[in-house]
Design an enzyme around this catalytic site. Structure first.
Site, short mmCIF file in Angstrom:
data_model
loop_
_atom_site.label_atom_id
_atom_site.label_comp_id
_atom_site.label_asym_id
_atom_site.label_seq_id
_atom_site.Cartn_x
_atom_site.Cartn_y
_atom_site.Cartn_z
N ILE A 267 -7.46 6.26 0.49
CA ILE A 267 -8.61 5.36 0.35
C ILE A 267 -9.34 5.63 -0.96
O ILE A 267 -9.60 6.79 -1.30
CB ILE A 267 -9.55 5.56 1.56
CG1 ILE A 267 -8.93 4.88 2.78
CG2 ILE A 267 -10.95 5.02 1.27
CD1 ILE A 267 -9.68 5.11 4.05
N TYR B 146 -9.96 3.74 -16.35
CA TYR B 146 -9.98 4.39 -15.02
C TYR B 146 -11.38 4.96 -14.75
O TYR B 146 -11.81 5.06 -13.60
CB TYR B 146 -8.89 5.46 -14.95
CG TYR B 146 -8.49 5.82 -13.54
CD1 TYR B 146 -7.91 4.87 -12.70
CD2 TYR B 146 -8.69 7.10 -13.04
CE1 TYR B 146 -7.54 5.19 -11.41
CE2 TYR B 146 -8.31 7.44 -11.74
CZ TYR B 146 -7.74 6.48 -10.94
OH TYR B 146 -7.38 6.80 -9.65
N ALA C 104 -5.32 -1.94 -5.04
CA ALA C 104 -6.27 -1.04 -5.72
C ALA C 104 -5.94 -0.96 -7.21
O ALA C 104 -6.84 -0.99 -8.06
CB ALA C 104 -6.22 0.35 -5.08
N ILE D 42 1.42 2.49 -9.31
CA ILE D 42 2.23 1.68 -8.39
C ILE D 42 1.48 0.37 -8.17
O ILE D 42 0.24 0.40 -8.02
CB ILE D 42 2.40 2.44 -7.04
CG1 ILE D 42 3.29 3.68 -7.26
CG2 ILE D 42 3.00 1.54 -5.96
CD1 ILE D 42 3.39 4.61 -6.06
N VAL E 108 -15.12 3.70 5.92
CA VAL E 108 -15.43 5.15 5.84
C VAL E 108 -16.88 5.44 5.47
O VAL E 108 -17.32 6.58 5.56
CB VAL E 108 -14.48 5.89 4.86
CG1 VAL E 108 -13.06 5.90 5.38
CG2 VAL E 108 -14.56 5.31 3.45
N SER F 111 0.84 -1.21 0.00
CA SER F 111 0.00 0.00 0.00
C SER F 111 0.87 1.26 0.00
O SER F 111 1.89 1.32 0.70
CB SER F 111 -0.88 0.04 1.25
OG SER F 111 -1.80 -1.02 1.25
N ILE F 112 0.42 2.26 -0.75
CA ILE F 112 1.13 3.55 -0.74
C ILE F 112 1.14 4.11 0.69
O ILE F 112 2.14 4.68 1.14
CB ILE F 112 0.45 4.53 -1.72
CG1 ILE F 112 0.58 4.00 -3.16
CG2 ILE F 112 1.06 5.92 -1.60
CD1 ILE F 112 -0.15 4.83 -4.20
N LYS G 112 -11.60 11.18 -8.57
CA LYS G 112 -10.34 11.85 -8.22
C LYS G 112 -10.40 13.35 -8.55
O LYS G 112 -9.80 14.16 -7.85
CB LYS G 112 -9.17 11.20 -8.96
CG LYS G 112 -8.83 9.79 -8.49
CD LYS G 112 -8.48 9.72 -7.01
CE LYS G 112 -7.85 8.39 -6.62
NZ LYS G 112 -7.75 8.22 -5.16
N GLN H 31 -9.95 -2.27 7.71
CA GLN H 31 -11.34 -2.66 7.48
C GLN H 31 -11.54 -4.13 7.78
O GLN H 31 -11.16 -4.97 6.97
CB GLN H 31 -11.66 -2.45 5.99
CG GLN H 31 -12.51 -1.27 5.69
CD GLN H 31 -13.27 -1.48 4.37
OE1 GLN H 31 -14.46 -1.64 4.39
NE2 GLN H 31 -12.56 -1.49 3.26
P1 NAP Z 1 -4.42 -0.21 -1.53
O1 NAP Z 1 -3.22 -0.71 -0.86
O2 NAP Z 1 -5.40 -1.22 -2.06
O3 NAP Z 1 -5.15 0.85 -0.59
C1 NAP Z 1 -6.49 1.25 -0.78
C2 NAP Z 1 -7.10 1.32 0.59
O4 NAP Z 1 -8.44 1.85 0.53
C3 NAP Z 1 -7.20 -0.07 1.22
O5 NAP Z 1 -6.66 -0.05 2.51
C4 NAP Z 1 -8.70 -0.30 1.25
O6 NAP Z 1 -9.13 -1.16 2.27
C5 NAP Z 1 -9.18 1.11 1.50
N1 NAP Z 1 -10.62 1.22 1.36
C6 NAP Z 1 -11.38 0.99 0.26
N2 NAP Z 1 -12.69 1.15 0.58
C7 NAP Z 1 -12.73 1.51 1.90
C8 NAP Z 1 -13.76 1.81 2.82
N3 NAP Z 1 -15.05 1.79 2.46
N4 NAP Z 1 -13.44 2.15 4.09
C9 NAP Z 1 -12.16 2.16 4.48
N5 NAP Z 1 -11.12 1.87 3.66
C10 NAP Z 1 -11.41 1.54 2.40
O7 NAP Z 1 -4.04 0.67 -2.82
P2 NAP Z 1 -3.18 2.01 -3.02
O8 NAP Z 1 -2.84 2.01 -4.45
O9 NAP Z 1 -2.12 2.12 -2.00
O10 NAP Z 1 -4.29 3.14 -2.80
C11 NAP Z 1 -4.15 4.21 -1.88
C12 NAP Z 1 -4.60 5.51 -2.53
O11 NAP Z 1 -3.65 5.86 -3.54
C13 NAP Z 1 -5.96 5.43 -3.24
O12 NAP Z 1 -6.65 6.63 -3.05
C14 NAP Z 1 -5.56 5.29 -4.71
O13 NAP Z 1 -6.57 5.71 -5.58
C15 NAP Z 1 -4.36 6.20 -4.70
N6 NAP Z 1 -3.47 6.07 -5.88
C16 NAP Z 1 -2.99 4.84 -6.22
C17 NAP Z 1 -2.14 4.73 -7.33
C18 NAP Z 1 -1.60 3.38 -7.74
O14 NAP Z 1 -1.15 3.25 -8.89
N7 NAP Z 1 -1.58 2.37 -6.89
C19 NAP Z 1 -1.78 5.87 -8.06
C20 NAP Z 1 -2.29 7.10 -7.67
C21 NAP Z 1 -3.14 7.19 -6.56
P3 NAP Z 1 -9.69 -2.62 1.81
O15 NAP Z 1 -8.54 -3.34 1.19
O16 NAP Z 1 -10.20 -3.19 3.07
O17 NAP Z 1 -10.80 -2.37 0.82
#
Ligand code: NAP
Length: 274
Positions: free
Chosen positions: A98, A162, A202, A198, A71, A25-26, A169, A46
């Site tokens: 999230i 996307y 997600a 990354i 959330v 996770s980021i 976003k 969660q």
């Molecule tokens: P990640 O590890 O899957 O993290 C996403 C988090 O959101 C998980 O902990 C997930 O929990 C949580 N989440 C989803 N629905 C939720 C809810 N209803 N209540 C509470 N938590 C909830 O993926 P990540 O890529 O690090 O994502 C973190 C952020 O970075 C996100 O906003 C994503 O859009 C953003 N981002 C990601 C990238 C990329 O390429 N990875 C690039 C730019 C921005 P659960 O697993 O329990 O659902």
């Protein structure tokens, strides 16, 4: 020995990180960087399945504050911020990492695949949750505190598959500016980091993810994918005194992908010309 730059930039600072699902996770990269600079961190997770994964990670950065929080559940949001107030009184930072959209919303035609329920839930979980968390966090945040959320370029430009997440976003980035304006007079800064792709859980939910990583690597100014450590470093800057006077900003950490109109000579151009 931490693989993240160590120091005291966050010494004496306490805050909440929302969105650690596992070691990829980021939010976990950000947690490690903040901890390496002396921060005390509380985490949300969660459900019990995630607790099993998040607890050892939290313990490795000296944290025993783990709060079960979906959330979309007001009672759990109330309980999370009450627990923080009971434990620490005041906090100094919030990290919101999230996002969620149903898999059926994240492939193919945007106009064909986006449903009313899919739209509502993506906007609720991925954008409104930051408004809600920011309001609650601000009630217990010290006046020089700071908040960061995570966004992606799909808000500004069309990225295949996307889809509704790009709309969410865009809303999240607008929310960041409005929250920054509301909390600015108190000295609380609010910013978004726009990270390049990354490999996380997600990201795995987005159709044609492999193509996204390959294209990003070939077209980015740095001709490489985004290093989570760079995102964590940007979060440290924005959440510490280094980021003084910076608020309402969407800061790109994507190897310069956002800056490119047409790729330089290189593998991508060569593949198009062959
Ligand atoms: P990640 O590890 O899957 O993290 C996403 C988090 O959101 C998980 O902990 C997930 O929990 C949580 N989440 C989803 N629905 C939720 C809810 N209803 N209540 C509470 N938590 C909830 O993926 P990540 O890529 O690090 O994502 C973190 C952020 O970075 C996100 O906003 C994503 O859009 C953003 N981002 C990601 C990238 C990329 O390429 N990875 C690039 C730019 C921005 P659960 O697993 O329990 O659902």
């Amino acid at each position: 020995m931490s693989e993240y730059p160590t120091g005291t930039l966050m010494a004496g600072k306490r805050g909440l990180i929302m969105g650690v699902a596992n070691k990829n996770s980021i939010a976990w990269a950000i947690a490690q960087q903040l901890a390496a600079q002396g921060a005390e961190i509380a985490f949300t997770y969660q459900g019990d399945k995630l607790l099993r994964r998040v607890k050892p990670l939290a313990e490795s950065v000296g944290s025993d504050v783990l709060l079960d929080c979906d959330v979309t559940n007001d009672d759990q949001m109330d309980a999370t911020f009450k627990a923080l107030a009971d434990r620490w009184g005041r906090i100094d930072f919030l990290v919101h990492a999230i996002a969620f959209a149903g898999k059926d919303q994240l492939s193919g035609s945007f106009v064909e695949s986006t449903t009313r329920d899919g739209f509502k839930s993506a906007l609720d979980i991925s954008a409104y949750s930051f408004v809600d968390a920011a309001r609650r966090a601000s009630e217990i945040m010290n006046d020089d505190g700071a908040m960061v959320t995570l966004t992606y370029l799909g808000s500004e430009r069309v990225v295949p598959n996307y889809n509704v997440m790009g709309v969410a976003k865009a809303a999240l980035e607008a929310c960041t500016r409005y929250i920054a304006a509301d909390l600015g007079p108190r000295g609380i800064r609010v910013n978004a980091i726009s990270a390049g792709p990354i490999k996380t859980l997600a990201a795995a939910g987005i159709g044609s993810g492999r193509h996204m990583f390959r294209f990003n690597k070939a077209a980015a100014a740095m001709q490489d994918n985004t290093d989570p450590k760079g995102v964590a470093g940007a979060a440290l800057y924005l959440l510490s005194e280094l980021g003084a006077s910076c608020t309402g900003e969407t800061h790109h950490v994507d190897g310069g992908f956002h800056a490119i109109g047409m790729p330089q000579e290189g593998p991508l151009r060569e593949s198009l010309e062959s």
